[in-house]
Design an enzyme around this catalytic site. Structure first.
Site, PDB file in Angstrom:
ATOM      1  N   ASN A   1     -49.895  12.962 -28.490  1.00  0.00           N
ATOM      2  CA  ASN A   1     -51.360  12.887 -28.752  1.00  0.00           C
ATOM      3  C   ASN A   1     -52.126  12.590 -27.889  1.00  0.00           C
ATOM      4  OD1 ASN A   1     -53.680  12.204 -30.116  1.00  0.00           O
ATOM      5  ND2 ASN A   1     -52.715  12.132 -32.064  1.00  0.00           N
TER       6      ASN A   1
ATOM      7  N   GLN B   1     -54.142   4.210 -25.140  1.00  0.00           N
ATOM      8  CA  GLN B   1     -53.090   3.366 -24.632  1.00  0.00           C
ATOM      9  C   GLN B   1     -53.149   3.035 -23.059  1.00  0.00           C
ATOM     10  OE1 GLN B   1     -50.227   1.459 -26.370  1.00  0.00           O
ATOM     11  NE2 GLN B   1     -52.018   1.463 -27.305  1.00  0.00           N
TER      12      GLN B   1
ATOM     13  N   PHE C   1     -48.244  -6.697 -27.939  1.00  0.00           N
ATOM     14  CA  PHE C   1     -47.958  -6.668 -26.079  1.00  0.00           C
ATOM     15  C   PHE C   1     -46.734  -7.415 -26.012  1.00  0.00           C
ATOM     16  CE2 PHE C   1     -52.688  -7.239 -26.649  1.00  0.00           C
ATOM     17  CZ  PHE C   1     -53.066  -5.693 -26.408  1.00  0.00           C
TER      18      PHE C   1
ATOM     19  N   GLY D   1     -47.541   3.945 -22.693  1.00  0.00           N
ATOM     20  CA  GLY D   1     -48.301   2.748 -22.947  1.00  0.00           C
ATOM     21  C   GLY D   1     -48.153   1.660 -21.932  1.00  0.00           C
ATOM     22  N   GLU D   2     -46.994   1.556 -21.348  1.00  0.00           N
ATOM     23  CA  GLU D   2     -46.928   0.306 -20.359  1.00  0.00           C
ATOM     24  C   GLU D   2     -46.969   0.991 -18.941  1.00  0.00           C
ATOM     25  OE1 GLU D   2     -43.157  -1.196 -21.457  1.00  0.00           O
ATOM     26  OE2 GLU D   2     -43.940  -2.524 -22.799  1.00  0.00           O
TER      27      GLU D   2
END
Length: 734
Positions: free
Chosen positions: A620, A627, A244, A693-694
């Site tokens: 994917n 995520q 992270f 992801g963020e």
């Protein structure tokens, strides 16, 4: 490979492997316990010893003396190295705080010695015997108190103040205005795997098995800190148990393991205790934010200003909490500013979605407050103020922007039309039910990335890059990329990651890892495809790779045969041109949340969540969804529980373990749904992808805060939204 013009059609567009929901290829190793994490590597031929750190008991000052006599005489002890004996402290290129060396104390729990012993218990026991005499100095630990002395950034930097139009005039003349203060606390990465390293010396050659998101950054900085030739150090980090951002930068566990191993003449494994992780490594800094918005009665924003204050060590960076406000909403008159106060706490640095995560925690509450003042639905208000160009530079369009699509699709799917505009009206027994929304925004960052791809005589393809997998699925998407490029199944690809002897990748951080690292592998695959064509006498432009064969015209040759008896390799990387300068590249989303608040206790529970994301091609769907739901879960913690409590007298984080620092657990996490809009961005990369992801975190906490307000009528502007901040306003609706 230089990427300097929008991508047209390429082999990835076949989407036979890329874009498909493949399970993670590293999954079986992890669930069966066969994937070695940093503390678990079996170092063949080594007699392992154990290191334990000694930490400073003050937050600021100098060390008068260190007496390690008793520690050195303790049972099983092999070596003790103190910061004084180590010598001068050297900062790496990517480090704000010095990690080890010298007599100066910059923050609480700074590493000041390492004890090496035959067992972990012996090392820990002996560490308690090290006696330190300090010359303590007065420190600054309270952001609110230090706010007045905060300083502006370099006016030539990207963090400098911005101004467009005349904000003051427009704000003062606006029909409807908002002027509010918001606060976000210090937060910890709190990843499951602690910072840990194993170090072994072979003569003057050092090998370190560690947990690093950015291999080359660590490799470079470890050489600087140890005053060594970089080529004599090898770093390995094949599996990482969460980061992270907390493992972006070299940490002291790698330094102490290396120093201890050299002193003891043995391989040494060392992990940082959880309290030291909280107080010694990096964290997300607290912010104080002021947001002002002026608008016409129609809802059109005419003036918007966002100011933020954060703190850090001398030479540290500020939390860039205003960055999204420069780009997210339209408005002709604008102002942003950030200020940095000096604090003597542990280093503040990147934590998942630095800047946007805390910035949207404030901005997206302000947008809801403004919508209420205007009598507009919060979704409608955001749509009214959408923009397809950079608001600070209207000549610069977005490469792809579908915030409206995210909001509209999410509102329909979530059942937003059933929301009560007036707070506190929906009730189920003793529970008050509320709905909240927030926009999501995160920039698409581009970082050079390289790889080496090798075709073996048996037809297998090997991918090597120092890219890391922090649980995000890097192994899988890189294998998918190579499989697509060579027309084989994903199980014909071997992916090797996290080794400093491999080509330098983008690494894992800033949401850039997936797009950039796959682009680097794509470039290497193109180079290898060209080499195969040349070997076979084919025209590179005419060949196809399909079903394990190389085809051109009526000729078809097995892939393994094309490799030749010794195999064939291609190595290349992606370099970025000016597309990110001519067009703003960002990712967008919308978060919808339902909460239930106990009308008598003020306890808030999230009941369901929806995220809609527009982030280019999804490489994917399984790993991308994982995520996003992980990020949504982190957003629950940010909204309701996560806070590093600062002892403002002694200068340390009090709740420095996973018992006191409360992250969401299974019982806190509701039904989560993720929708990815069908999108490609030809300006982002050959993959036409972006990070996600963020984005899944950005805005989540504000959506929860807005839902709590909708449920109760209680507006909380300082996180976390604990029940004590809600309960005072509940009698009115209870």
């Amino acid at each position: 490979m230089k990427f300097d013009k929008p991508e047209t059609t390429n082999p990835i567009d076949s989407l036979k492997v890329v874009g498909k929901p493949h399970l993670r290829i590293d999954g079986p190793l992890k669930v069966s316990g066969q994937a070695p994490y940093a503390y678990e590597h079996a170092v063949i031929g080594s007699d392992i010893a154990y290191g334990y750190p000694v930490c400073a008991a003050i937050a600021k000052g100098r060390i008068r003396s260190i007496d390690a006599t008793a520690a050195r005489a303790a049972p099983g002890v092999l070596a003790v190295v103190t910061t004084i004996e180590f010598g001068e402290a050297r900062k790496g290129e990517n480090n704000t705080a010095h990690l080890f060396g010298g007599d100066r104390i910059e923050h609480y729990h700074q590493a000041i010695a390492v004890v090496v012993a035959e067992s972990f218990e012996q090392a820990r026991s002996a560490a308690a015997l090290v006696e330190v005499d300090y010359d303590e100095a007065e420190g600054s630990f309270d952001l609110d108190a230090a706010k007045g002395s905060a300083t502006p950034p370099d006016p030539e930097s990207e963090n400098a103040d911005t101004a467009v139009g005349n904000f003051d005039v427009a704000f003062n003349s606006a029909e409807v205005t908002l002027d509010a203060r918001y606060e976000t606390p210090d937060q910890s990465h709190a990843m499951m795997e602690p910072h840990a390293s194993i170090a072994r010396w072979d003569g003057d050659q050092l090998t370190v098995w560690t947990s690093s998101q950015m291999i080359d950054w660590w490799h470079t900085d470890l050489a600087i800190v140890l005053d060594m030739d970089k080529e004599k150090i090898r770093l390995k980090s094949p599996y990482i148990g969460g980061g992270f951002g907390g493992k972006l930068f070299l940490r002291v566990d790698a330094v102490l393991a290396a120093v201890g191993a050299k002193a003891a003449g043995r391989a040494v494994k060392l992990t940082l205790p959880r309290p030291m992780i909280m107080n010694n490594t990096t964290h997300r800094p607290a912010t104080i934010q002021r947001i002002r918005i002026g608008a016409e009665s129609t809802g059109k924003i005419t003036a918007i200003a966002h100011e933020s204050w954060s703190g850090n060590l001398p030479d540290g960076d500020l939390e860039t909490a205003v960055m999204q406000t420069r780009l997210l909403y339209a408005g002709q008159n604008r102002m942003t500013a950030m200020r940095l106060a000096q604090l003597d706490l542990a280093e503040g640095n990147a934590m998942r979605a630095p800047g946007e995560a805390p910035g949207l925690m404030a901005l997206e509450i302000a947008m809801d407050e403004m919508a209420e003042k205007l009598g507009l639905d919060p979704v409608e208000f955001r749509i009214i103020n959408d923009t397809q160009v950079d608001p600070e530079n209207p000549e610069r369009p977005f490469s792809k922007r579908d915030l409206i699509g995210c909001l509209q699709r999410g509102a329909e799917r979530f059942g937003w039309s059933a929301r009560s505009a007036k707070p506190g009206l929906r009730r189920e027994g003793r529970l008050l039910i509320g709905h909240g929304v927030a926009a999501a925004f995160r920039n698409n960052l581009l970082v050079p990335s390289a790889a080496r791809v090798r075709l073996e005589p048996n037809g297998r393809v090997i991918v090597e890059t120092d890219m890391t997998d922090i649980g995000t699925g890097s192994y899988t998407i890189l294998a998918q990329t190579a499989a697509e490029m060579f027309g084989v199944e994903i199980d014909a690809i071997d992916v090797r990651l996290g080794d400093s002897q491999f080509p330098i990748s983008a690494g894992s951080g800033g949401q850039f890892g997936a797009n950039c690292s796959t682009s680097g592998v794509y470039a290497a695959c193109v180079k290898l495809r060209d080499a195969i064509a040349q070997r076979l006498g084919f025209n590179s432009a005419d060949i196809t790779f399909e079903g394990g064969f190389v085809r051109s015209g009526d000729r078809s040759i097995p892939l393994g045969e094309a490799a030749g008896p010794e195999g064939l390799a291609g190595e290349d990387g992606i370099e970025w041109g000016d597309l990110a300068k001519t067009h703003q590249q960002s990712t967008f989303g919308a978060h919808f949340v339902e909460v239930a608040v106990d009308a008598f206790t003020g306890e808030s529970r999230v009941r369901r969540m929806l995220a809609v994301c527009a982030a280019g091609r999804i490489l994917n769907p399984i790993t991308a969804r994982s995520q996003v739901i992980g990020a949504m879960t982190m957003g629950i913690g940010g909204a309701l529980s996560e806070e590093l409590a600062v002892d403002t007298k002694r200068g340390f984080f009090v709740n420095h373990d996973l018992a006191g620092y409360e992250v969401p657990v299974h019982a806190d996490v509701p039904h989560q749904e993720v929708i990815f809009l069908d999108e490609t961005d030809a300006m982002s990369s050959p993959m036409k992808a972006k990070g996600v992801g963020e984005l899944g975190l950005c805005g989540v906490s504000a959506a929860i805060a807005n839902a709590i307000y909708n449920a109760t009528g209680v507006r909380v502007r300082d996180y976390p939204i604990t029940l004590d901040k809600v309960i005072g306003g509940l009698p009115k609706v209870a």
